[in-house]
Design a protein around this motif. Structure first.
Motif, PDB file in Angstrom:
ATOM      1  N   GLY A 294       0.814  -1.216   0.000  1.00  0.00           N
ATOM      2  CA  GLY A 294       0.000   0.000   0.000  1.00  0.00           C
ATOM      3  C   GLY A 294       0.842   1.257   0.000  1.00  0.00           C
ATOM      4  N   MET A 295       1.870   1.300   0.858  1.00  0.00           N
ATOM      5  CA  MET A 295       2.751   2.476   0.905  1.00  0.00           C
ATOM      6  C   MET A 295       3.546   2.625  -0.385  1.00  0.00           C
ATOM      7  SD  MET A 295       4.222   2.656   4.819  1.00  0.00           S
ATOM      8  CE  MET A 295       4.680   0.923   4.941  1.00  0.00           C
ATOM      9  N   ALA A 296       4.135   1.531  -0.854  1.00  0.00           N
ATOM     10  CA  ALA A 296       4.948   1.597  -2.074  1.00  0.00           C
ATOM     11  C   ALA A 296       4.106   2.025  -3.268  1.00  0.00           C
ATOM     12  CB  ALA A 296       5.608   0.244  -2.339  1.00  0.00           C
ATOM     13  N   GLY A 297       2.919   1.458  -3.401  1.00  0.00           N
ATOM     14  CA  GLY A 297       2.043   1.809  -4.522  1.00  0.00           C
ATOM     15  C   GLY A 297       1.611   3.259  -4.484  1.00  0.00           C
ATOM     16  N   ALA A 298       1.233   3.749  -3.286  1.00  0.00           N
ATOM     17  CA  ALA A 298       0.806   5.144  -3.157  1.00  0.00           C
ATOM     18  C   ALA A 298       1.945   6.105  -3.478  1.00  0.00           C
ATOM     19  CB  ALA A 298       0.276   5.405  -1.746  1.00  0.00           C
ATOM     20  N   LEU A 299       3.161   5.776  -3.045  1.00  0.00           N
ATOM     21  CA  LEU A 299       4.293   6.663  -3.281  1.00  0.00           C
ATOM     22  C   LEU A 299       4.721   6.667  -4.746  1.00  0.00           C
ATOM     23  CD1 LEU A 299       6.472   6.043  -0.091  1.00  0.00           C
ATOM     24  CD2 LEU A 299       5.010   8.009  -0.624  1.00  0.00           C
ATOM     25  N   VAL A 300       4.692   5.509  -5.400  1.00  0.00           N
ATOM     26  CA  VAL A 300       5.018   5.473  -6.830  1.00  0.00           C
ATOM     27  C   VAL A 300       4.005   6.302  -7.618  1.00  0.00           C
ATOM     28  CG1 VAL A 300       5.112   3.982  -8.864  1.00  0.00           C
ATOM     29  CG2 VAL A 300       6.253   3.274  -6.758  1.00  0.00           C
ATOM     30  N   ALA A 301       2.729   6.176  -7.264  1.00  0.00           N
ATOM     31  CA  ALA A 301       1.692   6.955  -7.945  1.00  0.00           C
ATOM     32  C   ALA A 301       1.881   8.455  -7.677  1.00  0.00           C
ATOM     33  CB  ALA A 301       0.306   6.503  -7.492  1.00  0.00           C
ATOM     34  N   PHE A 302       2.264   8.809  -6.456  1.00  0.00           N
ATOM     35  CA  PHE A 302       2.516  10.214  -6.130  1.00  0.00           C
ATOM     36  C   PHE A 302       3.688  10.763  -6.941  1.00  0.00           C
ATOM     37  CE2 PHE A 302       4.495  13.257  -2.890  1.00  0.00           C
ATOM     38  CZ  PHE A 302       3.748  14.336  -3.333  1.00  0.00           C
ATOM     39  N   ALA A 303       4.745   9.958  -7.084  1.00  0.00           N
ATOM     40  CA  ALA A 303       5.883  10.366  -7.908  1.00  0.00           C
ATOM     41  C   ALA A 303       5.450  10.598  -9.352  1.00  0.00           C
ATOM     42  CB  ALA A 303       6.989   9.313  -7.840  1.00  0.00           C
ATOM     43  N   ALA A 304       4.554   9.741  -9.854  1.00  0.00           N
ATOM     44  CA  ALA A 304       4.060   9.908 -11.224  1.00  0.00           C
ATOM     45  C   ALA A 304       3.282  11.218 -11.374  1.00  0.00           C
ATOM     46  CB  ALA A 304       3.178   8.721 -11.603  1.00  0.00           C
TER      47      ALA A 304
ATOM     48  N   ILE B  61      -4.855  18.132  -6.364  1.00  0.00           N
ATOM     49  CA  ILE B  61      -6.002  17.507  -5.682  1.00  0.00           C
ATOM     50  C   ILE B  61      -5.855  15.990  -5.645  1.00  0.00           C
ATOM     51  CG2 ILE B  61      -8.494  17.148  -5.796  1.00  0.00           C
ATOM     52  CD1 ILE B  61      -8.713  19.989  -6.978  1.00  0.00           C
ATOM     53  N   ALA B  62      -5.452  15.381  -6.774  1.00  0.00           N
ATOM     54  CA  ALA B  62      -5.311  13.926  -6.833  1.00  0.00           C
ATOM     55  C   ALA B  62      -4.245  13.426  -5.865  1.00  0.00           C
ATOM     56  CB  ALA B  62      -4.969  13.499  -8.253  1.00  0.00           C
ATOM     57  N   SER B  63      -3.190  14.188  -5.664  1.00  0.00           N
ATOM     58  CA  SER B  63      -2.129  13.743  -4.764  1.00  0.00           C
ATOM     59  C   SER B  63      -2.620  13.607  -3.327  1.00  0.00           C
ATOM     60  CB  SER B  63      -0.950  14.712  -4.824  1.00  0.00           C
ATOM     61  OG  SER B  63      -1.291  15.962  -4.245  1.00  0.00           O
ATOM     62  N   GLY B  64      -3.668  14.341  -2.970  1.00  0.00           N
ATOM     63  CA  GLY B  64      -4.218  14.220  -1.620  1.00  0.00           C
ATOM     64  C   GLY B  64      -4.689  12.808  -1.317  1.00  0.00           C
TER      65      GLY B  64
ATOM     66  N   ILE C  83      -3.572   7.782   1.882  1.00  0.00           N
ATOM     67  CA  ILE C  83      -3.314   6.350   2.066  1.00  0.00           C
ATOM     68  C   ILE C  83      -1.968   6.134   2.738  1.00  0.00           C
ATOM     69  CG2 ILE C  83      -2.881   4.176   0.850  1.00  0.00           C
ATOM     70  CD1 ILE C  83      -4.845   5.159  -1.307  1.00  0.00           C
ATOM     71  N   ASN C  84      -0.945   6.808   2.213  1.00  0.00           N
ATOM     72  CA  ASN C  84       0.408   6.608   2.742  1.00  0.00           C
ATOM     73  C   ASN C  84       0.532   7.075   4.184  1.00  0.00           C
ATOM     74  OD1 ASN C  84       3.403   6.061   2.193  1.00  0.00           O
ATOM     75  ND2 ASN C  84       3.412   8.166   2.928  1.00  0.00           N
ATOM     76  N   ASN C  85      -0.055   8.225   4.510  1.00  0.00           N
ATOM     77  CA  ASN C  85       0.098   8.768   5.857  1.00  0.00           C
ATOM     78  C   ASN C  85      -0.421   7.813   6.921  1.00  0.00           C
ATOM     79  OD1 ASN C  85       1.247  11.048   4.813  1.00  0.00           O
ATOM     80  ND2 ASN C  85      -0.473  12.404   5.246  1.00  0.00           N
TER      81      ASN C  85
ATOM     82  N   LEU D  33      10.723   8.625  -5.319  1.00  0.00           N
ATOM     83  CA  LEU D  33      11.127   7.304  -5.816  1.00  0.00           C
ATOM     84  C   LEU D  33      12.289   6.736  -4.992  1.00  0.00           C
ATOM     85  CD1 LEU D  33      10.872   7.810  -9.688  1.00  0.00           C
ATOM     86  CD2 LEU D  33       9.319   6.522  -8.204  1.00  0.00           C
ATOM     87  N   LEU D  34      13.214   7.595  -4.562  1.00  0.00           N
ATOM     88  CA  LEU D  34      14.271   7.141  -3.666  1.00  0.00           C
ATOM     89  C   LEU D  34      13.686   6.655  -2.344  1.00  0.00           C
ATOM     90  CD1 LEU D  34      17.078   9.826  -4.205  1.00  0.00           C
ATOM     91  CD2 LEU D  34      17.152   7.406  -4.862  1.00  0.00           C
ATOM     92  N   GLY D  35      12.617   7.324  -1.897  1.00  0.00           N
ATOM     93  CA  GLY D  35      11.941   6.894  -0.687  1.00  0.00           C
ATOM     94  C   GLY D  35      11.367   5.490  -0.818  1.00  0.00           C
ATOM     95  N   VAL D  36      10.795   5.183  -1.971  1.00  0.00           N
ATOM     96  CA  VAL D  36      10.284   3.835  -2.227  1.00  0.00           C
ATOM     97  C   VAL D  36      11.419   2.817  -2.177  1.00  0.00           C
ATOM     98  CG1 VAL D  36       9.114   2.341  -3.894  1.00  0.00           C
ATOM     99  CG2 VAL D  36       8.360   4.715  -3.600  1.00  0.00           C
ATOM    100  N   ALA D  37      12.551   3.158  -2.784  1.00  0.00           N
ATOM    101  CA  ALA D  37      13.702   2.251  -2.783  1.00  0.00           C
ATOM    102  C   ALA D  37      14.181   1.973  -1.362  1.00  0.00           C
ATOM    103  CB  ALA D  37      14.832   2.837  -3.623  1.00  0.00           C
ATOM    104  N   VAL D  38      14.233   3.013  -0.529  1.00  0.00           N
ATOM    105  CA  VAL D  38      14.640   2.833   0.865  1.00  0.00           C
ATOM    106  C   VAL D  38      13.629   1.961   1.605  1.00  0.00           C
ATOM    107  CG1 VAL D  38      14.983   4.034   3.063  1.00  0.00           C
ATOM    108  CG2 VAL D  38      15.946   4.978   0.963  1.00  0.00           C
ATOM    109  N   LEU D  39      12.341   2.205   1.378  1.00  0.00           N
ATOM    110  CA  LEU D  39      11.299   1.410   2.029  1.00  0.00           C
ATOM    111  C   LEU D  39      11.451  -0.072   1.704  1.00  0.00           C
ATOM    112  CD1 LEU D  39       8.601   1.228   3.625  1.00  0.00           C
ATOM    113  CD2 LEU D  39       7.418   1.603   1.446  1.00  0.00           C
TER     114      LEU D  39
END
Length: 403
Positions: free
Chosen positions: A266-276, A296-299, A304-306, A363-369
């Motif tokens: 869930g976190m990885a998917g939300a963050l990749v989508a946010f990066a996009a 608005i969409a990034s909210g 989800i991630n928060n 995206l670096l955050g996703v890699a660290v996660l």
């Protein structure tokens, strides 16, 4: 979950008002710069000073609360916010506003660091449900802040600061009247405990992940109003839509995502989508409809991630939740402090550049996660994702847990 004691609802109300401060200044960033002759990077220091002081102060919130108790800590934080917000609105220079935003950040650290623990300790249900209640208050505050900032800012950029100061006074009275006078629980917390907790790989991994995605988060928050170049009310409405989706998705969608795919996915998917989303905004920065829709969409994605990352922090480290939360908040707010100023400096060279840097950071955050995927999956593999009743002995010790 929604049938809670009065203590929970009073702290939740105060939390809504406290979190208004994050997005309150969005609609008035450009007017402040125009009227005081400040550049975007200088105006962005309103976020940097606020977040930097808040992050460092998190290291000491456990020390304070474990000695004077949660109610006094909440009230002290609210009182400092009242002074900081009110005096920020009375300044005639960008330096003065930045300075009193730092004072505001100190008060917010004391309040925020204690609010979640108070809700977790007093609420009925599981830890996860208590966190959802807290995230609901956070989301509503973040949504209401820009709306209030836009409405009052259309009169004068000073009025949003005065408005928060007045609302915090109400919150202070409500807290004083409704919260019981409780003595500190457990032994006093040392100042060095949060830093020692960062030796735990899981906590450090999640903290660095949050630091990196906060670069993207606060790039969006602090820089987007400049290329949007809309009126105060219009910017307020855009970020109100952002905050509203953040609240809805953090409360309604995040628990569903966790049950269906787990916290890690869930976190990885939300963050990749946010990066996009940030990348799209970086390509079409000159097109205001793209910036509006992207903001608005990034909210939804951040909501989800928060929720998922907050619950993960509460469970991943074998230390008291108060200590784990202070350590995590210290690390992640470093990203929130650096990003606004960096975005302003980069934006003065090219309006596209801040969004691209934000994309790379997320995206670096996703890699660290993903380097800590084994530890996060261990939580997902527990029954109900490691949920446990609130109000237990372990919860009573967590009197200074933060976000």
């Amino acid at each position: 979950m929604w049938r809670q004691p009065r203590t929970v609802w009073s702290v939740a109300f105060a939390s809504v008002v406290a979190f208004m401060g994050i997005g309150l200044v969005d609609p008035i960033l450009k007017p402040i710069g125009d009227q005081l002759g400040a550049t975007p990077s200088q105006v962005s220091l309103l976020f940097t000073s606020y977040m930097a002081v808040m992050g460092v102060a998190m290291l000491g919130t456990g020390w304070v609360s474990s000695r004077i108790g949660p109610k006094r800590t909440l009230m002290l934080g609210l009182a400092i916010i009242i002074v900081g917000a009110g005096l920020a609105g009375a300044q005639d220079s960008i330096g003065g506003i930045v300075g009193f935003r730092a004072v505001w950040g100190l008060g917010n650290a004391l309040f925020v660091a204690t609010a979640l623990a108070t809700i977790v300790q007093a609420a009925k249900g599981s830890v996860g449900q208590a966190i959802v209640l807290y995230e609901a208050a956070l989301g509503l505050g973040i949504a209401a802040g820009p709306l209030m900032g836009g409405a009052l800012g259309s009169v004068s950029w000073r009025w949003p600061f005065f408005g928060v100061s007045a609302l915090m006074l109400v919150a202070l009275v409500v807290t004083w009247m409704t919260l019981p006078d409780t003595e500190p629980a457990g032994p006093p917390t040392s100042l060095g405990a949060p830093l020692r907790a960062l030796r735990h790989r899981g906590l450090l991994t999640v903290g660095v992940t949050a630091l990196l995605y906060n670069v993207g988060f606060f790039t969006l928050l602090a820089f987007t109003p400049f290329p949007l170049d809309l009126s105060e009310r219009q910017v307020g409405l855009v970020f109100f839509g952002w905050g509203l989706l953040l609240a809805i998705f953090s409360v309604v969608v995040a628990p569903v995502v966790q049950r269906r795919v787990g916290a890690l996915a869930g976190m990885a998917g939300a963050l990749v989508a946010f990066a996009a989303v940030l990348a799209v905004m970086g390509v079409w920065t000159e097109h205001k409809p793209v910036l509006v829709v992207g903001t608005i969409a990034s909210g939804a994605l951040l909501g989800i991630n928060n929720t998922l990352i907050t619950e993960t922090v509460m469970k991943i480290a074998p230390v008291e939740r108060s200590v784990a939360s202070a350590a995590y908040s210290f690390v992640r707010f470093a990203g929130g402090a650096v990003a606004p100023w960096m975005a302003g400096v980069l934006g003065e060279r090219s309006a596209h550049l801040p969004f691209w840097v934000g994309t790379v950071a997320v995206l670096l955050g996703v890699a660290v996660l993903l380097t800590g995927r084994t530890l996060v999956r261990a939580i997902d593999d527990q029954p109900d994702h490691g949920a446990e009743p609130v109000g237990s002995e372990v919860e009573a010790a967590a009197v200074t847990a933060g976000t």
